[in-house]
Motif scaffolding. Structure first.
Motif: not given
Length: 338
Positions: A49-58, A154-163
Motif C-alpha cells: 500500500n506504500n510502494p514509495d516507502k521501504q520497510y524492514l521486518l525483524i 527504512y521508513d518503518t521497522i516491524i518487529f516479530d517479537t518473542a513470546p
C-alpha cells in the motif's frame, strides 16, 4: 444515554497501513497464536500500500520463524524478500549480540572480559535488550548519509517479537541498561587500577557502553510517542491467550507504549446448519470469548481472522492471508489460500 452516536473503531489494520508517521511497529503475544504470520502480513500490506516507502521486518525471537514463513534464509544482515521491492527481513541472534558486548578482544583469559560476562549474566532481560541494540546499530549504519551510501533507509521497522514473557523484558530496555551501567560504574570504581592496566580492552568496553546509553535514551523517547510507535497484540479466542494478552496490554500501558489493535486468529465462523458438531462446539467457545473482548476492548481495533484451509507459508499465501487484516472477513466467504 448520550445523543452522540459512538462509532466503533474499524475492525481492521487500515489505520496502521495508512499511518504516515509510524517508525516502529511491534507484534507480540503468547506463543503459538500466529505472531510471525501476523507480523509478516502487516509488513506485506504496508509494502503493497506504500510502494514509495521501504520497510524492514525483524525477528527478535530466537526461533527465527521468518525464514520458515517466507521459505528463504535470512540472517543478521537485512535482505530484501524475493518478489518484494520495498520489504526486507533480518533475524537477530541475542546470544551472539551478548557475546559481542562481553568479548572485547576474544581472549577468554582477559579479566575485563570475564567481569563483563559476570555483569551481563546477572541482569534479567539483558539478552533481549542487547538484541534490540544490535538492530538499532545496524539501522543507524545503513541510513543514507549525504548521498554517500547506497544502503536502504527504512521508513518503518516491524518487529516479530518473542513470546510474551520475553517481550516484556525486551520492553524494559531503559531500566535494564540503567542496571548494566550502574554495575559497570561499580566495577570501574572498585577495580580502577586494574582496569587502567588493561588499556585498549577497557576503552573498547567503555565505547560500547556509551553507545548503548545514547541509543537507549533515543529509543525510549520514541517508544512513548504514539505517532512513532505502536504495538499490535496477537491472540486466539481461548482463556489463556486472552489472559496473557490482557497482562501484556497492562504492561504496555505502564511503559507508555501505544496499543490499540488486537488480531484474533484462527476463528471458526460456522453456520447453523454446519454438520460438524465439533466445529459448532469450538465456535461456541470462541464466541463466548469474542463477546468478552468486544466489551473489554471496545476502543480497540479488533481484527477477527478466520482459520484458513492450509499452512500459511511462502509469499503468495502470506499475501492472500494478509488481506484478512485490511478487509474484515465476512462469515460464509472462502478461507481458501490455495
Amino acid at each position: 444515554m448520550s445523543d452522540i452516536d459512538y462509532e466503533l473503531p474499524d475492525p481492521s489494520l487500515k489505520s496502521i497501513v495508512t499511518h504516515d508517521s509510524l517508525k516502529w511497529i511491534f507484534v507480540g503475544g503468547k506463543g503459538g497464536v500466529g505472531k510471525t504470520t501476523s507480523s509478516s502480513s502487516i509488513s506485506i500490506q504496508l509494502a503493497l500500500n506504500n510502494p514509495d516507502k521501504q520497510y524492514l521486518l525483524i525477528s527478535t525471537d530466537p526461533a527465527h520463524n521468518l525464514s520458515d514463513a517466507f521459505g528463504e534464509k535470512f540472517n543478521k544482515d537485512a535482505r530484501k524478500i524475493s518478489g518484494m521491492n520495498n520489504l526486507s527481513c533480518m533475524e537477530i541472534d541475542p546470544t551472539s549480540t551478548l557475546q559481542d558486548l562481553t568479548q572485547s578482544n576474544g581472549d577468554p583469559s582477559d579479566p575485563l572480559q570475564n567481569m563483563m560476562g559476570d555483569i551481563t549474566s546477572s541482569i534479567p532481560g539483558i539478552d533481549e535488550a542487547l538484541s534490540f541494540m544490535e538492530v538499532i546499530k545496524h539501522i543507524k549504519k545503513s541510513q543514507k548519509k549525504d548521498g554517500e551510501s547506497n544502503d536502504i533507509e527504512y521508513d518503518t521497522i516491524i518487529f516479530d517479537t518473542a513470546p510474551t514473557g520475553h517481550t516484556l523484558r525486551f520492553l524494559q530496555l531503559p531500566q535494564t541498561f540503567s542496571k548494566l551501567l550502574a554495575k559497570f560504574d561499580e566495577i570501574t570504581s572498585k577495580f580502577g587500577g586494574l582496569l587502567n592496566n588493561l588499556g585498549g580492552g577497557k576503552q573498547d568496553i567503555y565505547a560500547k557502553v556509551t553507545e548503548l546509553k545514547e541509543l537507549t535514551k533515543l529509543i525510549n523517547e520514541q517508544f512513548t510517542d504514539p505517532e512513532l510507535t505502536t504495538f499490535v497484540v496477537v491472540c486466539i479466542a481461548e482463556f489463556l491467550s486472552l489472559y496473557e494478552s490482557e497482562r501484556l496490554i497492562q504492561e504496555l500501558n505502564e511503559y507508555g507504549i501505544d496499543v490499540n489493535t488486537i488480531i484474533i486468529n484462527q476463528l471458526l465462523f460456522t453456520q447453523n446448519d454446519d454438520p460438524c458438531k465439533r466445529c459448532q462446539s469450538r465456535s461456541k467457545v470462541q464466541n463466548k470469548y469474542l463477546d468478552q473482548m468486544d466489551e473489554l476492548y471496545e476502543d480497540f481495533h479488533l481484527v477477527k481472522v478466520p482459520l484458513v484451509n492450509t499452512e500459511v507459508r511462502g509469499l503468495e499465501k502470506l499475501t492472500k492471508f494478509s488481506k484478512f487484516l485490511v478487509n474484515p472477513y465476512i462469515p460464509g466467504n472462502s478461507v481458501d489460500l490455495d
